[in-house]
Design an enzyme around this catalytic site. Structure first.
Site, PDB file in Angstrom:
ATOM      1  N   TYR A   7     -22.859  -3.935  35.922  1.00  0.00           N
ATOM      2  CA  TYR A   7     -21.549  -3.834  36.579  1.00  0.00           C
ATOM      3  C   TYR A   7     -20.873  -5.206  36.646  1.00  0.00           C
ATOM      4  O   TYR A   7     -21.245  -6.061  37.454  1.00  0.00           O
ATOM      5  CB  TYR A   7     -21.681  -3.249  37.989  1.00  0.00           C
ATOM      6  CG  TYR A   7     -22.340  -1.886  38.027  1.00  0.00           C
ATOM      7  CD1 TYR A   7     -22.244  -1.003  36.947  1.00  0.00           C
ATOM      8  CD2 TYR A   7     -23.066  -1.473  39.146  1.00  0.00           C
ATOM      9  CE1 TYR A   7     -22.860   0.240  36.982  1.00  0.00           C
ATOM     10  CE2 TYR A   7     -23.675  -0.224  39.182  1.00  0.00           C
ATOM     11  CZ  TYR A   7     -23.570   0.616  38.085  1.00  0.00           C
ATOM     12  OH  TYR A   7     -24.170   1.844  38.115  1.00  0.00           O
ATOM     13  N   HIS A  33     -31.846   1.950  34.125  1.00  0.00           N
ATOM     14  CA  HIS A  33     -30.421   2.282  34.048  1.00  0.00           C
ATOM     15  C   HIS A  33     -30.075   3.059  32.777  1.00  0.00           C
ATOM     16  O   HIS A  33     -30.253   2.572  31.685  1.00  0.00           O
ATOM     17  CB  HIS A  33     -29.630   0.964  34.083  1.00  0.00           C
ATOM     18  CG  HIS A  33     -28.198   1.132  34.467  1.00  0.00           C
ATOM     19  ND1 HIS A  33     -27.369   0.071  34.712  1.00  0.00           N
ATOM     20  CD2 HIS A  33     -27.438   2.232  34.688  1.00  0.00           C
ATOM     21  CE1 HIS A  33     -26.174   0.498  35.043  1.00  0.00           C
ATOM     22  NE2 HIS A  33     -26.183   1.814  35.022  1.00  0.00           N
TER      23      HIS A  33
HETATM   24  P1  NAD Z   1     -17.084   7.388  42.269  1.00  0.00           P
HETATM   25  O1  NAD Z   1     -16.974   8.808  41.900  1.00  0.00           O
HETATM   26  O2  NAD Z   1     -17.842   7.034  43.475  1.00  0.00           O
HETATM   27  O3  NAD Z   1     -15.591   6.801  42.327  1.00  0.00           O
HETATM   28  C1  NAD Z   1     -15.355   5.455  42.623  1.00  0.00           C
HETATM   29  C2  NAD Z   1     -13.852   5.168  42.502  1.00  0.00           C
HETATM   30  O4  NAD Z   1     -13.154   5.902  43.518  1.00  0.00           O
HETATM   31  C3  NAD Z   1     -13.520   3.708  42.739  1.00  0.00           C
HETATM   32  O5  NAD Z   1     -12.388   3.365  41.954  1.00  0.00           O
HETATM   33  C4  NAD Z   1     -13.155   3.674  44.214  1.00  0.00           C
HETATM   34  O6  NAD Z   1     -12.302   2.605  44.473  1.00  0.00           O
HETATM   35  C5  NAD Z   1     -12.461   5.017  44.398  1.00  0.00           C
HETATM   36  N1  NAD Z   1     -12.583   5.545  45.768  1.00  0.00           N
HETATM   37  C6  NAD Z   1     -13.638   5.499  46.612  1.00  0.00           C
HETATM   38  N2  NAD Z   1     -13.373   6.145  47.753  1.00  0.00           N
HETATM   39  C7  NAD Z   1     -12.121   6.629  47.640  1.00  0.00           C
HETATM   40  C8  NAD Z   1     -11.292   7.400  48.489  1.00  0.00           C
HETATM   41  N3  NAD Z   1     -11.709   7.820  49.688  1.00  0.00           N
HETATM   42  N4  NAD Z   1     -10.056   7.736  48.046  1.00  0.00           N
HETATM   43  C9  NAD Z   1      -9.625   7.347  46.831  1.00  0.00           C
HETATM   44  N5  NAD Z   1     -10.356   6.620  45.979  1.00  0.00           N
HETATM   45  C10 NAD Z   1     -11.599   6.277  46.370  1.00  0.00           C
HETATM   46  O7  NAD Z   1     -17.674   6.623  40.980  1.00  0.00           O
HETATM   47  P2  NAD Z   1     -18.692   5.413  40.800  1.00  0.00           P
HETATM   48  O8  NAD Z   1     -18.287   4.223  41.546  1.00  0.00           O
HETATM   49  O9  NAD Z   1     -18.909   5.319  39.336  1.00  0.00           O
HETATM   50  O10 NAD Z   1     -20.063   5.978  41.398  1.00  0.00           O
HETATM   51  C11 NAD Z   1     -20.581   5.539  42.627  1.00  0.00           C
HETATM   52  C12 NAD Z   1     -21.709   4.552  42.465  1.00  0.00           C
HETATM   53  O11 NAD Z   1     -22.856   5.207  41.936  1.00  0.00           O
HETATM   54  C13 NAD Z   1     -21.413   3.411  41.484  1.00  0.00           C
HETATM   55  O12 NAD Z   1     -20.632   2.410  42.092  1.00  0.00           O
HETATM   56  C14 NAD Z   1     -22.817   2.990  41.132  1.00  0.00           C
HETATM   57  O13 NAD Z   1     -23.338   2.185  42.168  1.00  0.00           O
HETATM   58  C15 NAD Z   1     -23.563   4.330  41.085  1.00  0.00           C
HETATM   59  N6  NAD Z   1     -23.614   4.927  39.729  1.00  0.00           N
HETATM   60  C16 NAD Z   1     -24.746   4.746  38.995  1.00  0.00           C
HETATM   61  C17 NAD Z   1     -24.819   5.248  37.702  1.00  0.00           C
HETATM   62  C18 NAD Z   1     -26.071   5.013  36.891  1.00  0.00           C
HETATM   63  O14 NAD Z   1     -26.999   4.396  37.391  1.00  0.00           O
HETATM   64  N7  NAD Z   1     -26.154   5.465  35.677  1.00  0.00           N
HETATM   65  C19 NAD Z   1     -23.753   5.942  37.146  1.00  0.00           C
HETATM   66  C20 NAD Z   1     -22.629   6.137  37.926  1.00  0.00           C
HETATM   67  C21 NAD Z   1     -22.572   5.628  39.227  1.00  0.00           C
END
Ligand code: NAD
Length: 319
Positions: free
Chosen positions: A56, A119
């Site tokens: 990230y 990952h």
């Molecule tokens: P998400 O679905 O959580 O969406 C995040 C996005 O939505 C960001 O742009 C954030 O600013 C916005 N957001 C958050 N709360 C909001 C709200 N209440 N209203 C409007 N917008 C909002 O997607 P993500 O960040 O990809 O997934 C969450 C976390 O999970 C990641 O940050 C990461 O830590 C983890 N993750 C891991 C993997 C992996 O290991 N392969 C893959 C995807 C995500």
């Protein structure tokens, strides 16, 4: 805040987790001071689980999270990852696992990681993940350098087969597979995780921002018809004075088994909004309408990683 056990690992996670990929500018430039304030506010409000990765922002998310956690390290469960270092850069070898952990410890300004995850396992060779990568993680756990180990990725059946082949893992992280667009996690992983008492993390509940008023980022891999339907769902909510993200978070947080719902955040306002969903009563009528609108694209999957590891019916990214 409520807390749940991460399987049998002994770790207790807040049911809302703080995803730190936005701190690495993955969704656009994040303001560093505001990101730090968001982390502090989240901790104050009882969020105890923070997830990051070297990938990230190519180290930036870990660096920013490390700065923000100074003085708060003992209050949180800190998760990071190994194996993915750029969009197309992967190294799942045992020496790289050990080196990666050292690099993460330095960037995160800590001496320990609570949860170390492989990952995006679908980009590696399954045989190597099972016989080299995961044993290296287990060694780190046995030696006390990490407290729990796990795998992350997108194709559900692949996550399950690797979990079956290496039952020493503590948890599985799946993303974009349990929200109002997709509930396939419950068809494949949830029953297995329950049977084996494994921790289960539901990441990207907002479908990587597709399920928000702002909408999906340009790079979103979902099929175009999914992005279009998500836009229509946001408009439907807005017309009724409601917020799609709020509705989705309420839905995700009602999951009976998931250890934590991991949502990406980088502002205090987002943390407030997502925490508020814990208190709300769900708008049942609107939920029904949104589900009906999204039904034609429900469980539409795209491909990630090696073709042979993808779930049946997955289509090329962005098609
Ligand atoms: P998400 O679905 O959580 O969406 C995040 C996005 O939505 C960001 O742009 C954030 O600013 C916005 N957001 C958050 N709360 C909001 C709200 N209440 N209203 C409007 N917008 C909002 O997607 P993500 O960040 O990809 O997934 C969450 C976390 O999970 C990641 O940050 C990461 O830590 C983890 N993750 C891991 C993997 C992996 O290991 N392969 C893959 C995807 C995500």
């Amino acid at each position: 805040m409520q807390y749940r056990s991460l399987g049998k690992s002994g770790l207790e996670l807040s049911i809302i987790g703080f995803g730190a990929s936005p701190l690495g500018n993955e969704f656009g430039e994040a303001d560093e001071k505001e990101s730090v304030r968001a982390v502090h506010y989240a901790i104050e409000q009882g969020i105890s689980y923070f997830d990051t990765a070297p990938y990230y922002g190519r180290g930036l998310s870990e660096e920013r999270l490390g700065k923000a956690l100074k003085g708060f390290r003992d209050k949180v469960i800190l998760a990071t990852k190994v194996g993915r270092y750029d969009k197309n850069t992967f190294d799942f070898s045992a020496p790289r696992v050990r080196q990666s952990l050292e690099e993460s410890l330095r960037r995160l300004e800590t001496d320990r990681i609570d949860l170390l995850q492989v990952h995006d396992i679908e980009f590696g060779d399954r045989e190597q993940i099972v016989s080299e990568t995961l044993p290296a993680l287990l060694e780190l756990k046995t030696s006390g350098q990490v407290r729990a180990i796990s795998i992350t990725g997108y194709p559900l059946h692949h996550l399950k087969t690797v979990a079956e082949a290496f039952p020493e893992i503590d948890a599985i992280l799946s993303y974009c597979h349990y929200n109002l667009l997709d509930t396939a996690m419950d068809d494949v992983l949830t029953p297995y995780a329950q049977e084996k008492a494994l921790g289960l993390i539901n990441a990207s509940p907002l479908h990587m921002r597709a399920l928000t008023q702002q909408g999906a980022p340009d790079w979103h891999p979902a099929p175009k018809k999914v992005i279009q339907k998500a836009r229509e769902a946001a408009a439907l909510c807005q017309a009724q004075g409601a917020d799609l993200a709020r509705l989705v978070m309420q839905f995700a947080l009602q999951h009976p088994y998931v250890s934590s719902t991991l949502v990406g955040m980088n502002t205090v306002e987002q943390v407030k909004q997502n925490l508020a969903t814990l208190e709300d009563a769900t708008h049942q009528e609107l939920l029904k309408e949104v589900k009906t609108l999204l039904a034609p694209v429900h469980n539409s999957h795209w491909t990630e990683g090696r073709p042979e590891y993808n779930d049946p019916g997955a289509v090329p990214k962005g098609s």
